[in-house]
Design an enzyme around this catalytic site. Structure first.
Site, PDB file in Angstrom:
ATOM      1  N   THR A 187      38.595  46.368  43.806  1.00 20.31           N
ATOM      2  CA  THR A 187      38.430  47.773  44.179  1.00 20.31           C
ATOM      3  C   THR A 187      37.276  48.425  43.439  1.00 20.31           C
ATOM      4  O   THR A 187      36.454  49.136  44.029  1.00 20.31           O
ATOM      5  CB  THR A 187      39.725  48.557  43.910  1.00 20.31           C
ATOM      6  OG1 THR A 187      40.804  47.950  44.632  1.00 20.31           O
ATOM      7  CG2 THR A 187      39.593  50.005  44.352  1.00 20.31           C
ATOM      8  N   SER A 188      37.176  48.195  42.138  1.00 20.36           N
ATOM      9  CA  SER A 188      36.114  48.807  41.329  1.00 20.36           C
ATOM     10  C   SER A 188      34.728  48.329  41.724  1.00 20.36           C
ATOM     11  O   SER A 188      33.732  48.989  41.419  1.00 20.36           O
ATOM     12  CB  SER A 188      36.346  48.523  39.841  1.00 20.36           C
ATOM     13  OG  SER A 188      37.569  49.074  39.412  1.00 20.36           O
ATOM     14  N   TYR A 216      44.350  48.934  56.061  1.00 18.25           N
ATOM     15  CA  TYR A 216      44.224  49.590  57.363  1.00 18.25           C
ATOM     16  C   TYR A 216      45.150  48.987  58.424  1.00 18.25           C
ATOM     17  O   TYR A 216      45.763  49.715  59.208  1.00 18.25           O
ATOM     18  CB  TYR A 216      42.771  49.566  57.877  1.00 18.25           C
ATOM     19  CG  TYR A 216      42.596  50.346  59.169  1.00 18.25           C
ATOM     20  CD1 TYR A 216      42.538  51.738  59.155  1.00 18.25           C
ATOM     21  CD2 TYR A 216      42.523  49.704  60.403  1.00 18.25           C
ATOM     22  CE1 TYR A 216      42.410  52.460  60.332  1.00 18.25           C
ATOM     23  CE2 TYR A 216      42.390  50.412  61.584  1.00 18.25           C
ATOM     24  CZ  TYR A 216      42.338  51.792  61.549  1.00 18.25           C
ATOM     25  OH  TYR A 216      42.219  52.508  62.704  1.00 18.25           O
ATOM     26  N   TYR A 244      47.243  40.865  45.182  1.00 19.44           N
ATOM     27  CA  TYR A 244      46.808  42.199  44.752  1.00 19.44           C
ATOM     28  C   TYR A 244      47.495  43.227  45.623  1.00 19.44           C
ATOM     29  O   TYR A 244      47.171  43.375  46.801  1.00 19.44           O
ATOM     30  CB  TYR A 244      45.284  42.292  44.838  1.00 19.44           C
ATOM     31  CG  TYR A 244      44.669  43.609  44.396  1.00 19.44           C
ATOM     32  CD1 TYR A 244      45.395  44.593  43.730  1.00 19.44           C
ATOM     33  CD2 TYR A 244      43.326  43.855  44.643  1.00 19.44           C
ATOM     34  CE1 TYR A 244      44.810  45.787  43.331  1.00 19.44           C
ATOM     35  CE2 TYR A 244      42.721  45.046  44.237  1.00 19.44           C
ATOM     36  CZ  TYR A 244      43.472  46.008  43.589  1.00 19.44           C
ATOM     37  OH  TYR A 244      42.885  47.184  43.203  1.00 19.44           O
ATOM     38  N   ARG A 296      46.048  52.218  48.622  1.00 20.76           N
ATOM     39  CA  ARG A 296      44.820  51.909  49.352  1.00 20.76           C
ATOM     40  C   ARG A 296      45.088  51.162  50.659  1.00 20.76           C
ATOM     41  O   ARG A 296      44.295  51.242  51.592  1.00 20.76           O
ATOM     42  CB  ARG A 296      43.903  51.032  48.490  1.00 20.76           C
ATOM     43  CG  ARG A 296      43.372  51.698  47.239  1.00 20.76           C
ATOM     44  CD  ARG A 296      41.946  52.165  47.425  1.00 20.76           C
ATOM     45  NE  ARG A 296      41.357  52.605  46.164  1.00 20.76           N
ATOM     46  CZ  ARG A 296      40.062  52.878  46.022  1.00 20.76           C
ATOM     47  NH1 ARG A 296      39.237  52.765  47.038  1.00 20.76           N
ATOM     48  NH2 ARG A 296      39.598  53.277  44.855  1.00 20.76           N
ATOM     49  N   LYS A 347      48.661  41.334  40.839  1.00 16.66           N
ATOM     50  CA  LYS A 347      48.181  42.583  40.251  1.00 16.66           C
ATOM     51  C   LYS A 347      48.895  43.706  40.983  1.00 16.66           C
ATOM     52  O   LYS A 347      48.750  43.858  42.194  1.00 16.66           O
ATOM     53  CB  LYS A 347      46.666  42.726  40.410  1.00 16.66           C
ATOM     54  CG  LYS A 347      46.149  44.089  39.926  1.00 16.66           C
ATOM     55  CD  LYS A 347      44.659  44.273  40.191  1.00 16.66           C
ATOM     56  CE  LYS A 347      44.202  45.668  39.765  1.00 16.66           C
ATOM     57  NZ  LYS A 347      42.754  45.911  40.034  1.00 16.66           N
ATOM     58  N   ILE A 369      44.562  44.577  34.668  1.00 14.35           N
ATOM     59  CA  ILE A 369      43.258  44.551  35.328  1.00 14.35           C
ATOM     60  C   ILE A 369      42.924  46.013  35.575  1.00 14.35           C
ATOM     61  O   ILE A 369      43.204  46.565  36.632  1.00 14.35           O
ATOM     62  CB  ILE A 369      43.292  43.707  36.619  1.00 14.35           C
ATOM     63  CG1 ILE A 369      43.851  42.309  36.316  1.00 14.35           C
ATOM     64  CG2 ILE A 369      41.902  43.605  37.240  1.00 14.35           C
ATOM     65  CD1 ILE A 369      44.074  41.432  37.535  1.00 14.35           C
TER      66      ILE A 369
END
Length: 306
Positions: free
Chosen positions: A52-53, A115, A141, A146, A170, A212
């Site tokens: 994501t980052s 999505y 993850y 999100r 995660k 993380i």
């Protein structure tokens, strides 16, 4: 690497490194390599990119693979390298996960498809095919804020049982009851990582393997030290650092990640604080808040301007 050995090696603070861009929004690979070397020198226990980052949804598949390859060569086996290889597209996820194995990544982190909102059976099928396609460890993850769907504990447990290379998850999930159930159902040797900054310490207390955390982009030494103190049994000191980091954690999520982290790194002179659209820099108000917190943490000096 045997999967049980991987579980022991992949512990601590795995830094989810941002992707720096130039003014024309091309990838600044030199700054990227500098960031990775700084992370390792600062004591991060592992490196992850294109999570994501790293703004992966703003990059082409070819760019993502190039970023992963650059990171893999830069890390050069000094710490575990665990790139994010997930996508909303199943075939793209397979392609990037296989590419991670081919380039020599130690593991791959695969996000819940965003999505699409697949049901639990569909998620099981997706992750099982990804895991079966490679021989490297897989870290799931789960970030429902999100992806709009939660990877339920019973699905994670089913995957862990049926896919020996799925070694952990995660959890960017504020539902602490859920993360407790993950370890209950999967067993406490399953690697649970916090992706929620305020839960990094609490997840260690219930048996987590580490974190993380996007905050590691700005304060890698301190984020790694939370794990180090806990690991050596210095509980009170780990608690103290947990609370010391909370103001920094808060301000780095005053806008969508990684915009505040990039603004902070820009003030620290590490990168140009450029994001790809549709993301943009935080408001001037938020940038001022970031500056004040960085001053409090002595990460910048008074003469640094926004």
């Amino acid at each position: 690497m045997a999967f049980e050995e991987a579980k022991e090696r992949f512990r601590g603070s795995i830094a989810p490194v941002i992707t720096p861009f130039n003014e024309d929004e091309s990838i600044d690979f030199e700054k990227f390599k500098e960031l990775i070397n700084w992370q390792i020198a600062s004591g991060s226990h592992g490196i992850s990119v294109t999570g994501t980052s790293g703004e992966p949804s703003s990059m082409s598949i070819e760019e993502r693979i190039q970023v992963m390859e650059t990171a893999c060569k830069t890390v050069n086996g000094r710490v575990p390298f665990i790139p994010g290889t997930g996508s909303t597209n199943h075939q793209e996820t397979l392609r990037m996960t296989k590419a991670a194995q081919e380039m020599g990544a130690d593991a791959a982190m695969v996000i819940v498809p965003y999505y699409n909102k697949p049901n639990q059976h569909a998620l099981y099928q997706h992750f099982k095919q990804v895991a079966d396609s490679v021989d490297i460890p897989i870290i799931l993850y789960n970030i429902p804020g999100r992806t709009a769907v939660n990877l339920e504990a019973f699905t994670i447990a089913r995957l862990a049982e049926d896919c020996p290379n799925i070694i952990g998850v995660k959890e960017s999930n504020k539902d602490f009851e859920h993360v407790n159930k993950v370890l209950l159902k999967c067993g406490r040797n399953f690697n649970l990582y916090s992706g929620i900054e305020v839960l990094c310490y609490p997840m260690l207390a219930i048996g987590g393997a580490g974190h993380i955390s996007a905050t590691a982009n700005v304060a890698p030494r301190e984020v790694a030290e939370v794990y180090n103190r806990w690991d050596r049994g210095d509980v009170k000191s780990a608690q103290d650092l947990h609370y010391e980091l909370m103001p920094l954690n808060d301000v780095l999520f005053r806008d969508t990640n990684p915009a505040p982290a990039k603004a902070a790194l820009g003030m620290m002179g590490k990168i140009k604080p450029i994001l790809r659209k549709p993301l943009d820099v935080p408001s001037l108000e938020i940038q001022n808040e970031i500056r004040e917190v960085l001053l409090d943490y002595q990460l910048i000096t008074e003469d640094v301007e926004i």
